[in-house]
Design a protein around this motif. Structure first.
Motif, mmCIF file in Angstrom:
data_model
loop_
_atom_site.group_PDB
_atom_site.id
_atom_site.type_symbol
_atom_site.label_atom_id
_atom_site.label_comp_id
_atom_site.label_asym_id
_atom_site.label_seq_id
_atom_site.Cartn_x
_atom_site.Cartn_y
_atom_site.Cartn_z
ATOM 1 N N GLU A 5 0.870 -1.166 0.000
ATOM 2 C CA GLU A 5 0.000 0.000 0.000
ATOM 3 C C GLU A 5 0.911 1.222 0.000
ATOM 4 O OE1 GLU A 5 -2.230 1.129 3.569
ATOM 5 O OE2 GLU A 5 -1.210 -0.498 4.593
ATOM 6 N N PHE A 6 0.430 2.305 -0.580
ATOM 7 C CA PHE A 6 1.256 3.496 -0.785
ATOM 8 C C PHE A 6 0.639 4.705 -0.112
ATOM 9 C CE2 PHE A 6 2.107 0.681 -4.313
ATOM 10 C CZ PHE A 6 3.482 0.691 -4.367
ATOM 11 N N ARG A 7 1.511 5.636 0.268
ATOM 12 C CA ARG A 7 1.079 6.918 0.830
ATOM 13 C C ARG A 7 1.950 8.009 0.224
ATOM 14 N NH1 ARG A 7 0.313 7.799 7.066
ATOM 15 N NH2 ARG A 7 -1.694 6.949 6.455
ATOM 16 N N ASP A 8 1.317 9.044 -0.297
ATOM 17 C CA ASP A 8 2.041 10.181 -0.856
ATOM 18 C C ASP A 8 2.110 11.286 0.186
ATOM 19 O OD1 ASP A 8 2.485 9.030 -3.356
ATOM 20 O OD2 ASP A 8 0.501 9.634 -4.056
ATOM 21 N N VAL A 9 3.306 11.827 0.363
ATOM 22 C CA VAL A 9 3.541 12.910 1.320
ATOM 23 C C VAL A 9 4.159 14.070 0.547
ATOM 24 C CG1 VAL A 9 4.783 13.598 3.403
ATOM 25 C CG2 VAL A 9 3.947 11.259 3.184
ATOM 26 N N ALA A 28 8.517 5.990 9.206
ATOM 27 C CA ALA A 28 9.167 4.689 9.087
ATOM 28 C C ALA A 28 9.115 3.910 10.399
ATOM 29 C CB ALA A 28 10.618 4.870 8.646
ATOM 30 N N GLU A 29 9.388 4.576 11.515
ATOM 31 C CA GLU A 29 9.446 3.884 12.802
ATOM 32 C C GLU A 29 8.080 3.472 13.316
ATOM 33 O OE1 GLU A 29 11.572 6.118 15.710
ATOM 34 O OE2 GLU A 29 13.481 5.914 14.658
ATOM 35 N N TYR A 30 7.120 4.374 13.244
ATOM 36 C CA TYR A 30 5.832 4.106 13.876
ATOM 37 C C TYR A 30 4.792 3.528 12.917
ATOM 38 C CZ TYR A 30 8.014 6.899 17.465
ATOM 39 O OH TYR A 30 8.889 7.368 18.399
ATOM 40 N N GLY A 31 4.929 3.784 11.628
ATOM 41 C CA GLY A 31 3.955 3.287 10.677
ATOM 42 C C GLY A 31 4.467 2.155 9.811
ATOM 43 N N HIS A 32 5.758 1.800 9.989
ATOM 44 C CA HIS A 32 6.396 0.734 9.217
ATOM 45 C C HIS A 32 6.411 1.040 7.725
ATOM 46 C CE1 HIS A 32 6.592 -1.595 12.858
ATOM 47 N NE2 HIS A 32 5.300 -1.398 13.031
ATOM 48 N N TRP A 33 6.576 2.312 7.384
ATOM 49 C CA TRP A 33 6.663 2.722 5.987
ATOM 50 C C TRP A 33 8.116 2.726 5.557
ATOM 51 C CZ3 TRP A 33 2.325 3.305 3.190
ATOM 52 C CH2 TRP A 33 1.135 3.541 3.867
ATOM 53 N N GLU A 34 8.352 2.517 4.270
ATOM 54 C CA GLU A 34 9.693 2.641 3.711
ATOM 55 C C GLU A 34 9.613 3.546 2.485
ATOM 56 O OE1 GLU A 34 9.842 -1.356 0.948
ATOM 57 O OE2 GLU A 34 10.712 -1.422 2.932
ATOM 58 N N LEU A 35 10.745 4.145 2.144
ATOM 59 C CA LEU A 35 10.804 5.081 1.033
ATOM 60 C C LEU A 35 10.715 4.323 -0.285
ATOM 61 C CD1 LEU A 35 11.260 8.031 0.198
ATOM 62 C CD2 LEU A 35 13.685 7.518 0.135
ATOM 63 N N ARG A 52 4.423 0.240 2.223
ATOM 64 C CA ARG A 52 4.576 -0.811 3.221
ATOM 65 C C ARG A 52 3.835 -2.046 2.738
ATOM 66 N NH1 ARG A 52 1.146 1.399 8.413
ATOM 67 N NH2 ARG A 52 -0.825 1.701 7.339
ATOM 68 N N ARG A 53 4.337 -3.185 3.167
ATOM 69 C CA ARG A 53 3.751 -4.443 2.733
ATOM 70 C C ARG A 53 2.417 -4.679 3.391
ATOM 71 N NH1 ARG A 53 7.467 -9.714 2.344
ATOM 72 N NH2 ARG A 53 5.695 -10.508 1.216
ATOM 73 N N VAL A 54 1.510 -5.237 2.636
ATOM 74 C CA VAL A 54 0.208 -5.641 3.158
ATOM 75 C C VAL A 54 0.333 -7.112 3.512
ATOM 76 C CG1 VAL A 54 -2.220 -5.982 2.614
ATOM 77 C CG2 VAL A 54 -1.019 -3.973 1.744
ATOM 78 N N ILE A 55 0.104 -7.406 4.766
ATOM 79 C CA ILE A 55 0.212 -8.787 5.233
ATOM 80 C C ILE A 55 -1.194 -9.330 5.408
ATOM 81 C CG2 ILE A 55 1.031 -10.293 7.060
ATOM 82 C CD1 ILE A 55 3.211 -8.160 7.572
ATOM 83 N N ARG A 56 -1.517 -10.313 4.636
ATOM 84 C CA ARG A 56 -2.834 -10.940 4.701
ATOM 85 C C ARG A 56 -2.753 -12.186 5.564
ATOM 86 N NH1 ARG A 56 -5.846 -7.284 2.272
ATOM 87 N NH2 ARG A 56 -5.173 -6.682 0.215
ATOM 88 N N GLN A 57 -3.699 -12.321 6.463
ATOM 89 C CA GLN A 57 -3.757 -13.503 7.300
ATOM 90 C C GLN A 57 -4.579 -14.577 6.597
ATOM 91 O OE1 GLN A 57 -5.261 -12.493 11.117
ATOM 92 N NE2 GLN A 57 -3.297 -11.700 11.812
ATOM 93 N N VAL A 58 -4.079 -15.785 6.676
ATOM 94 C CA VAL A 58 -4.778 -16.905 6.077
ATOM 95 C C VAL A 58 -5.609 -17.569 7.151
ATOM 96 C CG1 VAL A 58 -4.504 -19.107 4.887
ATOM 97 C CG2 VAL A 58 -2.916 -17.237 4.438
#
Length: 62
Positions: A5-9, A28-35, A52-58
């Protein structure tokens, strides 16, 4: 293939480099976002795309 998922700043031109770094570090620290992408415009403003990666639970079926 991972799903993101993406976020524009948008960082205006009056913001110092140190303040922009602090802002992105907090994301990056609190939202687990990467550049993902950074674009620097001629007037000094910056457009930053974070991801940031979307982690889907099975679901386990018993």
């Amino acid at each position: 293939m991972p799903e993101y998922e993406f976020r524009d700043v948008f960082v205006p031109r009056g913001v110092s480099r140190a303040a922009a770094t602090r802002l992105l570090t907090e994301h990056a620290e609190y939202g687990h976002w990467e550049l993902d992408r950074l674009r620097l415009f001629p007037d000094g403003s910056r457009r930053v795309r974070l991801r940031r990666r979307v982690i889907r639970q099975v679901r386990a079926t018993w």
